[in-house]
Design a protein around this motif. Structure first.
Motif, PDB file in Angstrom:
ATOM      1  N   THR A 132       0.827  -1.016   0.062  1.00 33.58           N
ATOM      2  CA  THR A 132      -0.042  -0.030   0.037  1.00 33.58           C
ATOM      3  C   THR A 132       0.829   1.269   0.100  1.00 33.58           C
ATOM      4  O   THR A 132       1.921   1.435   1.019  1.00 33.58           O
ATOM      5  CB  THR A 132      -0.964   0.165   1.308  1.00 33.58           C
ATOM      6  OG1 THR A 132      -1.918  -0.995   1.017  1.00 33.58           O
ATOM      7  CG2 THR A 132      -1.905   1.544   1.120  1.00 33.58           C
ATOM      8  N   THR A 186      -3.869   0.540  -2.808  1.00 35.04           N
ATOM      9  CA  THR A 186      -4.423   0.193  -1.600  1.00 35.04           C
ATOM     10  C   THR A 186      -4.595  -1.210  -1.577  1.00 35.04           C
ATOM     11  O   THR A 186      -5.480  -1.684  -2.185  1.00 35.04           O
ATOM     12  CB  THR A 186      -5.610   1.050  -0.792  1.00 35.04           C
ATOM     13  OG1 THR A 186      -5.171   2.321  -0.937  1.00 35.04           O
ATOM     14  CG2 THR A 186      -5.879   0.646   0.443  1.00 35.04           C
ATOM     15  N   SER A 199      -6.039  -4.386   0.817  1.00 31.08           N
ATOM     16  CA  SER A 199      -6.608  -4.709   1.844  1.00 31.08           C
ATOM     17  C   SER A 199      -6.490  -6.293   2.407  1.00 31.08           C
ATOM     18  O   SER A 199      -6.334  -6.953   1.646  1.00 31.08           O
ATOM     19  CB  SER A 199      -8.260  -4.303   1.800  1.00 31.08           C
ATOM     20  OG  SER A 199      -8.957  -5.392   0.796  1.00 31.08           O
TER      21      SER A 199
END
Length: 125
Positions: free
Chosen positions: A91, A122, A124
């Motif tokens: 990220t 990003t 996750s």
């Protein structure tokens, strides 16, 4: 003077893939060695990968080796960063940069004159 624009960032789950593009305008991409860098919150900008002007030489940071691939298509004035098996620690804001020094790519950000605006990636869990 070349202008570089990154695209392709976004949100992806760990283990997923993204492909970033770096498109040149104003001057042909062929005149520049291309480096990809990233900057995570609270961390310094770091080298990710690079590709020489003719695309025959590439190099990577140890942290992304075997997961990321840098390439370029000079006829389309575009360089790419293919990111596979993404990890949360990937990220960051990703930047492409152009160097008119020699014909190669470089790990040192100071050797690049032209920078894109960056694109957010990003990852996750």
């Amino acid at each position: 003077q070349v202008r570089l624009v990154e695209s392709g960032g976004g949100l992806v789950q760990a283990g997923g893939s993204l492909r970033l593009s770096c498109t040149a305008s104003g001057h042909g991409l062929i005149y520049y060695g291309i480096g990809w860098f990233r900057e995570a919150p609270g961390k310094e900008r770091e080298f990710v990968g690079g590709v020489s002007r003719n695309g025959e030489s590439t190099g990577y940071a140890d942290s992304v080796k075997d997961r990321f691939i840098v390439s370029r298509e000079n006829a389309e004035n575009t360089a790419y960063l293919q990111m596979n098996n993404l990890k949360i620690e990937d990220t960051a804001v990703y930047y492409c940069a152009g160097s008119s020094i020699g014909t190669s790519w470089y790990r040192d950000a100071a050797l690049y004159t032209y920078w894109g605006q960056g694109t957010q990636v990003t990852v996750s869990s």
